[in-house]
Design an enzyme around this catalytic site. Structure first.
Site, PDB file in Angstrom:
ATOM      1  N   CYS A  59       6.465  -0.492   7.141  1.00 49.23           N
ATOM      2  CA  CYS A  59       6.060   0.753   6.496  1.00 49.23           C
ATOM      3  C   CYS A  59       7.191   1.235   5.608  1.00 49.23           C
ATOM      4  O   CYS A  59       8.351   1.241   6.019  1.00 49.23           O
ATOM      5  CB  CYS A  59       5.727   1.808   7.552  1.00 49.23           C
ATOM      6  SG  CYS A  59       5.160   3.360   6.842  1.00 49.23           S
ATOM      7  N   LEU A  60       6.839   1.651   4.391  1.00 51.88           N
ATOM      8  CA  LEU A  60       7.865   2.137   3.456  1.00 51.88           C
ATOM      9  C   LEU A  60       8.538   3.411   3.975  1.00 51.88           C
ATOM     10  O   LEU A  60       9.624   3.752   3.534  1.00 51.88           O
ATOM     11  CB  LEU A  60       7.243   2.374   2.072  1.00 51.88           C
ATOM     12  CG  LEU A  60       6.742   1.099   1.372  1.00 51.88           C
ATOM     13  CD1 LEU A  60       5.938   1.455   0.123  1.00 51.88           C
ATOM     14  CD2 LEU A  60       7.904   0.176   1.011  1.00 51.88           C
ATOM     15  N   GLY A 117       0.837  -1.194   0.000  1.00 49.78           N
ATOM     16  CA  GLY A 117       0.000   0.000   0.000  1.00 49.78           C
ATOM     17  C   GLY A 117       0.870   1.241   0.000  1.00 49.78           C
ATOM     18  O   GLY A 117       2.064   1.162   0.310  1.00 49.78           O
ATOM     19  N   HIS A 139      -3.964   1.247   8.108  1.00 45.42           N
ATOM     20  CA  HIS A 139      -2.578   1.751   8.116  1.00 45.42           C
ATOM     21  C   HIS A 139      -2.444   2.947   7.162  1.00 45.42           C
ATOM     22  O   HIS A 139      -1.824   3.961   7.501  1.00 45.42           O
ATOM     23  CB  HIS A 139      -1.644   0.599   7.706  1.00 45.42           C
ATOM     24  CG  HIS A 139      -0.202   0.959   7.533  1.00 45.42           C
ATOM     25  ND1 HIS A 139       0.799   0.457   8.336  1.00 45.42           N
ATOM     26  CD2 HIS A 139       0.430   1.752   6.606  1.00 45.42           C
ATOM     27  CE1 HIS A 139       1.967   0.937   7.936  1.00 45.42           C
ATOM     28  NE2 HIS A 139       1.788   1.718   6.885  1.00 45.42           N
ATOM     29  N   GLU A 140      -3.050   2.819   5.972  1.00 45.73           N
ATOM     30  CA  GLU A 140      -2.934   3.894   4.966  1.00 45.73           C
ATOM     31  C   GLU A 140      -3.751   5.122   5.354  1.00 45.73           C
ATOM     32  O   GLU A 140      -3.290   6.257   5.156  1.00 45.73           O
ATOM     33  CB  GLU A 140      -3.372   3.394   3.585  1.00 45.73           C
ATOM     34  CG  GLU A 140      -2.639   2.173   3.042  1.00 45.73           C
ATOM     35  CD  GLU A 140      -1.129   2.270   3.089  1.00 45.73           C
ATOM     36  OE1 GLU A 140      -0.601   3.389   3.194  1.00 45.73           O
ATOM     37  OE2 GLU A 140      -0.491   1.205   3.035  1.00 45.73           O
ATOM     38  N   HIS A 148      -1.897   7.245   7.663  1.00 42.52           N
ATOM     39  CA  HIS A 148      -0.909   8.134   7.015  1.00 42.52           C
ATOM     40  C   HIS A 148      -1.566   9.454   6.610  1.00 42.52           C
ATOM     41  O   HIS A 148      -0.972  10.527   6.752  1.00 42.52           O
ATOM     42  CB  HIS A 148      -0.322   7.490   5.757  1.00 42.52           C
ATOM     43  CG  HIS A 148       0.819   6.554   6.005  1.00 42.52           C
ATOM     44  ND1 HIS A 148       1.985   6.933   6.632  1.00 42.52           N
ATOM     45  CD2 HIS A 148       0.988   5.244   5.678  1.00 42.52           C
ATOM     46  CE1 HIS A 148       2.824   5.897   6.684  1.00 42.52           C
ATOM     47  NE2 HIS A 148       2.241   4.858   6.118  1.00 42.52           N
ATOM     48  N   GLN A 192       2.868   9.927   1.917  1.00 46.15           N
ATOM     49  CA  GLN A 192       4.231   9.373   1.881  1.00 46.15           C
ATOM     50  C   GLN A 192       5.047   9.878   0.688  1.00 46.15           C
ATOM     51  O   GLN A 192       6.268   9.777   0.699  1.00 46.15           O
ATOM     52  CB  GLN A 192       4.182   7.840   1.836  1.00 46.15           C
ATOM     53  CG  GLN A 192       3.659   7.218   3.128  1.00 46.15           C
ATOM     54  CD  GLN A 192       3.529   5.715   2.997  1.00 46.15           C
ATOM     55  OE1 GLN A 192       2.569   5.224   2.425  1.00 46.15           O
ATOM     56  NE2 GLN A 192       4.504   4.985   3.494  1.00 46.15           N
TER      57      GLN A 192
HETATM   58  O1  GNR Z   1       4.218  -2.770   2.511  1.00 51.39           O
HETATM   59  C1  GNR Z   1       3.568  -2.631   3.539  1.00 51.39           C
HETATM   60  N1  GNR Z   1       3.252  -3.729   4.276  1.00 51.39           N
HETATM   61  C2  GNR Z   1       2.356  -3.724   5.336  1.00 51.39           C
HETATM   62  C3  GNR Z   1       2.294  -4.851   6.159  1.00 51.39           C
HETATM   63  C4  GNR Z   1       1.399  -4.905   7.206  1.00 51.39           C
HETATM   64  C5  GNR Z   1       0.562  -3.843   7.439  1.00 51.39           C
HETATM   65  C6  GNR Z   1       0.611  -2.712   6.652  1.00 51.39           C
HETATM   66  C7  GNR Z   1       1.505  -2.649   5.601  1.00 51.39           C
HETATM   67  S1  GNR Z   1       1.547  -1.248   4.588  1.00 51.39           S
HETATM   68  C8  GNR Z   1       3.183  -1.279   4.001  1.00 51.39           C
HETATM   69  C9  GNR Z   1       3.410  -0.211   2.935  1.00 51.39           C
HETATM   70  C10 GNR Z   1       3.247   1.158   3.565  1.00 51.39           C
HETATM   71  O2  GNR Z   1       4.083   1.691   4.236  1.00 51.39           O
HETATM   72  N2  GNR Z   1       2.116   1.767   3.380  1.00 51.39           N
HETATM   73  O3  GNR Z   1       1.880   2.945   3.958  1.00 51.39           O
HETATM   74 NI    NI Z   2       3.103   2.939   5.777  1.00 50.45          NI
END
Ligand code: GNR
Ligand code: NI
Length: 176
Positions: free
Chosen positions: A100-101, A53, A142-143, A146, A58
């Site tokens: 998270c990236l 995601g 999670h997104e 952000h 980001q």
């Molecule tokens: O690549 C991603 N893997 C992930 C694994 C578990 C829960 C959420 C994520 S999102 C993350 C990519 C990212 O940072 N998205 O904002």
């Molecule tokens: Ni993330």
């Protein structure tokens, strides 16, 4: 599609502790060609970075846009504009090891509501809704975090959060 593919840009992903990751994104008023080009670049960037995601925050664009692909084949990109999450049952939780990236190399088990309902606008500007569960529900939450300036480490105990922050700073030679 091929010419569009060639034009797609690899966007730079902001990394913690960049203060721009704490920006609260504004709603998209109307989906324009500018948004569509950004979304195409976000999908390309998500695949190149091996993420499931990516939120516009980001890539330093502060409007409410997410792209997600949780498929094994990495051929099912989903676009969510102005996502509105509703938690259906606060007591039913599920835990995933999250990464998270914007925090490369750091992972932690986070408990979140197991299912959620989502209202959103699609790539073509159409209003849609659906119910998500499992990894998709976790990824959406999670997104959306952000877009509100929230990172997964914000859910950890102070001890665990400080440990990750310390490791990021050592790793990247930052003195906080
Ligand atoms: O690549 C991603 N893997 C992930 C694994 C578990 C829960 C959420 C994520 S999102 C993350 C990519 C990212 O940072 N998205 O904002
Ligand atoms: Ni993330």
């Amino acid at each position: 599609m091929q010419s569009k593919f060639i034009k797609m840009k690899l966007l730079k992903i902001l990394e913690f502790p960049d203060p721009r990751l704490r920006t609260k994104a504004k709603p998209v008023e109307k989906v324009t060609d500018v948004h569509k080009e950004l979304i195409d670049d976000m999908i390309h960037t998500m695949y190149e970075s091996k993420g499931i995601g990516l939120a516009a925050t980001q890539v330093d664009f502060h409007e409410r846009i997410l792209v997600i692909d949780i498929s094994e084949e990495r051929d099912d990109p989903q676009v969510f504009i102005n996502p509105e999450v509703e938690i259906l049952n606060k007591d039913e939780k599920s835990g995933y090891e999250e990464g998270c990236l914007s925090l490369p190399g750091h992972f932690a088990e986070i408990e979140r509501p197991a299912t959620c309902h989502l209202d959103y606008v699609d790539y073509n500007g159409k209003k849609k809704a659906f119910k998500a569960e499992g990894l998709l529900a976790t990824c959406i939450q999670h997104e959306v975090d952000h877009l509100n300036g929230v990172l997964f480490i914000d859910y950890l105990s102070k001890l665990k959060k400080d440990m990750i922050i310390k490791n990021v700073c050592v790793q990247r030679n930052i003195f906080l």
